[in-house]
Structures are given as structure tokens and as C-alpha cells.
Design an enzyme around this catalytic site. Structure first.
Site, short mmCIF file in Angstrom:
data_model
loop_
_atom_site.label_atom_id
_atom_site.label_comp_id
_atom_site.label_asym_id
_atom_site.label_seq_id
_atom_site.Cartn_x
_atom_site.Cartn_y
_atom_site.Cartn_z
N THR A 117 -2.16 -7.71 -3.11
CA THR A 117 -1.89 -7.61 -4.55
C THR A 117 -1.03 -6.38 -4.88
O THR A 117 -0.62 -6.20 -6.02
CB THR A 117 -3.19 -7.56 -5.37
OG1 THR A 117 -4.01 -6.51 -4.85
CG2 THR A 117 -3.93 -8.87 -5.28
N LYS B 236 -10.32 -8.29 -6.05
CA LYS B 236 -9.42 -9.34 -6.57
C LYS B 236 -9.71 -10.71 -5.94
O LYS B 236 -8.94 -11.64 -6.09
CB LYS B 236 -7.95 -8.96 -6.28
CG LYS B 236 -7.56 -7.57 -6.76
CD LYS B 236 -6.77 -7.63 -8.06
CE LYS B 236 -6.54 -6.25 -8.67
NZ LYS B 236 -5.64 -5.41 -7.89
N GLU C 162 14.37 6.06 21.10
CA GLU C 162 14.96 7.21 20.45
C GLU C 162 14.41 8.47 21.08
O GLU C 162 13.50 8.42 21.90
CB GLU C 162 14.76 7.17 18.93
CG GLU C 162 13.34 6.99 18.48
CD GLU C 162 13.21 6.87 16.96
OE1 GLU C 162 13.99 6.14 16.32
OE2 GLU C 162 12.30 7.50 16.42
N HIS D 286 11.43 10.21 11.91
CA HIS D 286 10.30 9.70 12.66
C HIS D 286 9.57 10.85 13.31
O HIS D 286 10.18 11.77 13.79
CB HIS D 286 10.74 8.74 13.77
CG HIS D 286 11.21 7.42 13.26
ND1 HIS D 286 11.93 6.55 14.02
CD2 HIS D 286 11.08 6.84 12.05
CE1 HIS D 286 12.22 5.47 13.32
NE2 HIS D 286 11.72 5.63 12.11
#
Lengths: 289, 376
Positions: free
Chosen positions: A17, A43, A209, A247
């Protein structure tokens, strides 16, 4: 075939939601992913985009038979959401949430191991098996079904690479964004093995990386266990030492984890490394011939 | 986030880990008074958030009364790796026999906290790791069990032969682990940990780094943050949803996603250019972000050209284009701009940009080459 997600994936969206949760639940459903339910405490009983919402993961699993869950809850609640999914018997959890405290993840890991729950992320874009299932925030339209398995620590760089592959007519079996956090779920070694065992995957692209030694370890693993061709790219070749480039993983300290060292480790075991992203399609064509 | 040595040792003290007697000083006068109080000799230590202070001349032993003002004067104001020394630590000189290294950090491979211990303390541990990796003992800590007494003893037995020291060490290591967990650290180090003439363990130095993602629940730690001018700029950017790091070149960059941003810098360098910054505008596509990003890039007067490289995933290219048009309308941009848009809604985005008459290229390689060309 493909790895981890496919037509049999029955997906739950935890945090359905919320802004990101509802947006991407709709996107994944539109792509054709079998989104069976959502979870949002308080919910339960409502729907989002026609998807039924439950108060707990346990109730959602009982009602829908979900086997995979994707997590969009705020970072400080993410560890609890992962544990809830694992406790309810979900086999694969993908945590998109960015900014999860590292020690929260450290504390979660032993429980996941005990329950046999696979985790991808946190702080990751998710994964896709083109034409089968999209479980994440990746832009589905750039992917093409095919035989290249791809894994990456970065999101948009993955899109860039996939775009290069797809525009050269090279399709993908599964593309996995493993995330850039220091403590994360499935990593290169597990995914390399899964791609090795997947008959549809003919070649593997590994996008790494700077920072850490995961790429070096991957290189060693490739030498010992992987017979399919692997092509790599390392981002951060020009990064200045000591600077954190977005990062948590991408930090060079004291001469370890540099792009140069990682490239050397790959080349030593016969993995071709692209100097710039646009070299990837040619390298893949070469190794697949 | 990093803190100073004296702040780390204040935290150690709170957990009853023995540290040197010391006083933080901001002036030469304060340093002289501190040395009088502590008694000679004292060690004068620069307090900056950078490693390698000793090598840079930021740590000196003052044996005589005259030494203190002279050394304090020299070290205060000194530049160490871009940091100006604004405070110094006057620490009581201690006679000791051996130096050890102990530290805790996160181990990516075991996905746990790891304890590192070495008898080769007092030197940079990275050097030891490179030259003699076997000299560093590593102990993975089970997150469910924590630092058990037996594990703490095992570590202590690896360092000490005297059982009295083993007992002290085991106690100290458990405290150090508690500090790590309580404060959401990413690194806690004592280097060196020494054995004094009295046979007591003592933390001669201290270092702590923290997990930025956990600062929301560590307000006492966050209060210790002392960002530099460049870091302030980075923090300001972060509040706007941008990650900015200033570099030395002349090609300003605006990219979405950290990995793609890094690859963009690599590409500029590959083709012979020099990037002026790393700038990740992140995932969502709010036009205001593009305006903020443009302002940030242009605040660096070295920028001669701006290269925009967007690969739309969550980010929608038309939103970026709209933001860019507004930015160009609001800010006077005197440098050329090169744009590359791909991915989600790129067609719509390029359509919007047509009216602005900007050089548009198709691939990131072309963008980098064009930017370099315009820089000359």
C-alpha cells in the site's frame, strides 16, 4: 528454464500500500508476473490494483500459496519484514528497501539459513526472467528472452548492459541485481552455480564494482566450478581512493578492492573483461561462438 | 561516519576499557596546561578524521617542557590529507612492552561481525595484511551467540601467554564487541593495545566508524559528526535526494544510479577527459531534482561542460527532460550541455528536449566523446 523466478512464481508484495509498493505491484502484474497478494498490516481485506491485501505474511501464504515475496517497506522495518516472510515459509525473498542498517542484516542471516530461505538484496533492483516473471523495479521493456545470464551489483548499470545486449539481439535467461550493501543475500558464487546448472543459460555476464573482494572470489570460483563462458565489467576504474560512490560496497581502502586488481583476477582465469560497457555484446558474441 | 580518536576513547572509557590519561586542546596554551597537569613526557596527537597521522608528522613525543608548545604549535593548523588540524590530544606518555592490534568490522563473506587480532600492533594493519596476512587472526562471531566468554578467551590465548593478560584481554574484547553492537559501528579498532610496565592492558589509540544507515537510531553518535566543507555539500545534496562527490576535472556529470554514474566517470576518463564530479540523482523522477542537480554541478566553477546520462528505469526520461527545461529557464547556464536519454519514456523526453536545442546523442560513449570535444 531460467533461475529463481519463472511462470511458477507466486509473488507477494510486502508494503503493497506504500507509494513504491503499489506502483511496482502494478508494473510487475502488467508484465505478466503472477502477483497473488500483498501485505500491509492494518490494511488486510482491501485490494490494490485488484490484488488482495493481507495483514500478515502467514495469512497471505495460507490464502494464496505464495512462494516468493518482494519487500518495499521502509529501511528500518525491512529486517523484520524479511524475517516475517521467512517464518511464513516463503522460499525466496527479494528486498528492494535501500538504507537497511548493516547489523540488522547480520542478525537476520542465521535465521534465513536455518529456514532455508533465499534472499536477494537489500538495496537491489530485483530480478527478471524475460517473458516469465519480473520481480523487482527493473524496466521490463528493455529485456529480451534468450541465453545470457546476468548478475550485477548495480541497478541502472544493469539496464545499460541489458540495453546493449538487447539492441544487439542478444537475449537473457535471467538478470539478477544483487545489490550494493555490505551484507546481502545471494551473491556471485551462488548465482554463478545456478547459471551453470541452468540448461537455458549459455553464457554469463558479471557486472562488478570497486570495493570488497567478491569479484576476486568469483574469479576463483569460476576457475574451479564454471565451465560456461563468463564476461565481466567492473565499474569504478577511475574512482578516487577513500570516496564512497553511492554504494556501501564501492569504496576503495588501502589498495584493496580496486578495479585494476579485480580485472587482473578475472583475466587470470580467462574471463574477458570489457573496458567500456559497449564492448559487452561483442565479447558475448565471441565467447558464444 | 567517522569520529576522532579522543571521542572513540571516551566511548571506550564509558565501557570501562582502560585508555590513556589525556586532554583535548584547541590552543598551545591549553596544551601547555594539559602537559603540566599530566606530567612529562606527553604525546601530542593531531585529531583529524584521516588515517596516517603519524606518517604526516601529526604525532610527536614531547619529553621536555619546551617541546610541548613547540610541537603543539607545529601540529595545530597542520594540513593532513586535506584536513586542517584544529584540535590536538595531549596524552600521558606510557611505558609499555608489547603492542597489539585488535579490531571489529563487518565481514561480507561470512555476513557476520569479525574480530581481528594481531601481535603486530602499532603499524598500519593494512600493511600487515599485505605483507604478512598470517599474522592477523580472524574470528567470525555468530550473531546469535555474540562474543561468548570462550570465544573471547580463545582470541586472548592467540595473543597472550600470561594467563593474567588472557583474563584482562577476554574481558576487554567482550566490551569491545558490546560497543560495536550498541553503537551500530562499522569499524572499532585499538591500535596499539599495549601492556604497560604494571602488566595492564591499555588502549593507546582508538578508532571508530559507524554505519550511516543506522544513524537514525544513534542520535548520540550522530551528534559527534563533524562534516568538512565538501562533506557539507554532499550532505546538502543527500537531503535533496542526490549523491554528490566533487572531483577535480571539468566535465560536470548528472547520472541516475551509482553504478552507471561510476561507469560514466570511467568512460570520460577512458576517452581522455576529466570528470568534475560524481552525481547520482537517484531513482525517482522529480523535476526539482534535476534543477537542484544542475545548480550543484554549476556551483563548481571548473565545470566547462555538463554531460547528462540517464537510463530510465524508475526514473522517467520525460520527467528529467521537463526538469531540465525548467532548470535552463531558471538558471543561467553558460556552459554547453550534452544529453543522453534511454529507457523509460525516452521518446517523450527527447521530444521535449527538441525545443531546447541541446546536443542529443544516442549512447553514453557518444555523450562522453561529445562532452570532451566541447571541453576543448
Amino acid at each position: 528454464m531460467s533461475i529463481l523466478v519463472n511462470q511458477n512464481t507466486k509473488l507477494l508484495v510486502q508494503g503493497i500500500t506504500g507509494r513504491d509498493g503499489s506502483f511496482h505491484a502494478g508494473k510487475m502484474k502488467a508484465y505478466g508476473t503472477n502477483v497473488v497478494g500483498g501485505v500491509s498490516p492494518g490494511k488486510g481485506g482491501s485490494t490494490v490494483d485488484g490484488i488482495p491485501v493481507f495483514n500478515t505474511v502467514e495469512a497471505a501464504v495460507k490464502a494464496t500459496g505464495a512462494n516468493t515475496s518482494i519487500i518495499f517497506v521502509p529501511a528500518h522495518l525491512a529486517a523484520d519484514a524479511i524475517l516475517e516472510a521467512s517464518e511464513a515459509g516463503i522460499g525466496l525473498v527479494i528486498a528492494i528497501s535501500e538504507g537497511v542498517p548493516t547489523l540488522d542484516m547480520v542478525k537476520v542471516m542465521p535465521y534465513l539459513a536455518k529456514k532455508g530461505t533465499k534472499l536477494i538484496g537489500p538495496n537491489c533492483p530485483g530480478l527478471i526472467s524475460p517473458d516469465e516473471a519480473l520481480v523487482g523495479i527493473l524496466p521490463g521493456n528493455i529485456f529480451l528472452k534468450g541465453n545470457v545470464g546476468l548478475m550485477s551489483r548495480s541497478g541502472t548499470l544493469t539496464y545499460e548492459m541489458v540495453y546493449q545486449l538487447t539492441s544487439n539481439g542478444i537475449g537473457q535467461s535471467t538478470c539478477v541485481g544483487i545489490g550494493g550493501d555490505p551484507v546481502a543475500g545471494l551473491y556471485y558464487l551462488e548465482l554463478l552455480q545456478m547459471f551453470q546448472d541452468d540448461p537455458e543459460t549459455k553464457a554469463i555476464v558479471l557486472i562488478g564494482e570497486i570495493g570488497g573482494d567478491a569479484e576476486e572470489r568469483a574469479a576463483q570460483y569460476i576457475q574451479e566450478h564454471i565451465t560456461k563462458p563468463v564476461v565481466a565489467f567492473i565499474a569504478g576504474q577511475s574512482a578516487p581512493p577513500g570516496k564512497r560512490m553511492g554504494h556501501a560496497g564501492a569504496i576503495i581502502s588501502s589498495g584493496s578492492g580496486t578495479a585494476e586488481e579485480k580485472i587482473k583476477a578475472f583475466e587470470k582465469v580467462g574471463v574477458k573483461v570489457a573496458k567500456i560497457p559497449s564492448e559487452i555484446p561483442d565479447l558475448i558474441k565471441q565467447v558464444m561462438e | 561516519m567517522k569520529i576522532h580518536e579522543y571521542q572513540a576513547k571516551e566511548i571506550f572509557s564509558r565501557y570501562l576499557i582502560p585508555v590513556t590519561n589525556e586532554v583535548v586542546c584547541y590552543t598551545v596554551e591549553e596544551a601547555v596546561a594539559a602537559a603540566d597537569k599530566l606530567g612529562l613526557p606527553v604525546v601530542v596527537k593531531a585529531q583529524v578524521l584521516a588515517g596516517g597521522r603519524g606518517k604526516a608528522g601529526g604525532v610527536k613525543l614531547a619529553r621536555t617542557k619546551q617541546d610541548v608548545p613547540e610541537m603543539a604549535g607545529k601540529i595545530l593548523g597542520m594540513d593532513i590529507k586535506g584536513y586542517t588540524v584544529e584540535k590536538i590530544l595531549i596524552a600521558q606518555g606510557v611505558k609499555f612492552s608489547s603492542e597489539f592490534y585488535v579490531g571489529l568490522t563487518i565481514d561480507r563473506n561470512s555476513k557476520s561481525v569479525i574480530f581481528m587480532a594481531s601481535s603486530e600492533g602499532g603499524v598500519e594493519i593494512e600493511e600487515v595484511a599485505k605483507d604478512n596476512p598470517d599474522a592477523i587472526h580472524k574470528f567470525v562471531i555468530d550473531p546469535d551467540l555474540g562474543m561468548t566468554p570462550f570465544l573471547a578467551r580463545k582470541i586472548a590465548f592467540a595473543l597472550f601467554s600470561d594467563f593474567n593478560l588472557v583474563k584482562q584481554g577476554a574481558d576487554l574484547f567482550q566490551k569491545l564487541y558490546r560497543i560495536f553492537m550498541d553503537t551500530d559501528s562499522s569499524l572499532v579498532e585499538i591500535n596499539p593495545l599495549v601492556i604497560t610496565e604494571e602488566g595492564k592492558l591499555l588502549a593507546l589509540d582508538g578508532k571508530m566508524n559507524f554505519d550511516d544507515n543506522a544513524l537514525f537510531r544513534q542520535s548520540a553518535i550522530e551528534a559527534l559528526n563533524e562534516p568538512t566543507e565538501d562533506e557539507l555539500k554532499e550532505i546538502d545534496a543527500k537531503e535533496k535526494g542526490l549523491t554528490y562527490i566533487r572531483l577535480d576535472g571539468s566535465i560536470g556529470c548528472m547520472v541516475n544510479g551509482a553504478g552507471l554514474a561510476m561507469a560514466t566517470l570511467d568512460l570520460i576518463k577512458y576517452f581522455g577527459g576529466e570528470p568534475a564530479n560524481f552525481l547520482d540523482i537517484g531513482g525517482s523522477s522529480n523535476p526539482q531534482k534535476v534543477i537542484d542537480a544542475m545548480n550543484l554541478i554549476l556551483s563548481d566553477k571548473n565545470v566547462k561542460v555538463v554531460m547528462i546520462n540517464i537510463f530510465g528505469g524508475i526514473t522517467r526520461c520525460d520527467d528529467v527532460a521537463r526538469g531540465l527545461i525548467i532548470a535552463l529557464d531558471k538558471i543561467k547556464v553558460e556552459v554547453p550541455i550534452v544529453v543522453r536519454l534511454s529507457g523509460t519514456n525516452s521518446k517523450e523526453g527527447l521530444e521535449i528536449l527538441k525545443e531546447a536545442n541541446l546536443p542529443i546523442v544516442e549512447t553514453m560513449s557518444q555523450a562522453a566523446q561529445k562532452a570532451i570535444e566541447l571541453c576543448k
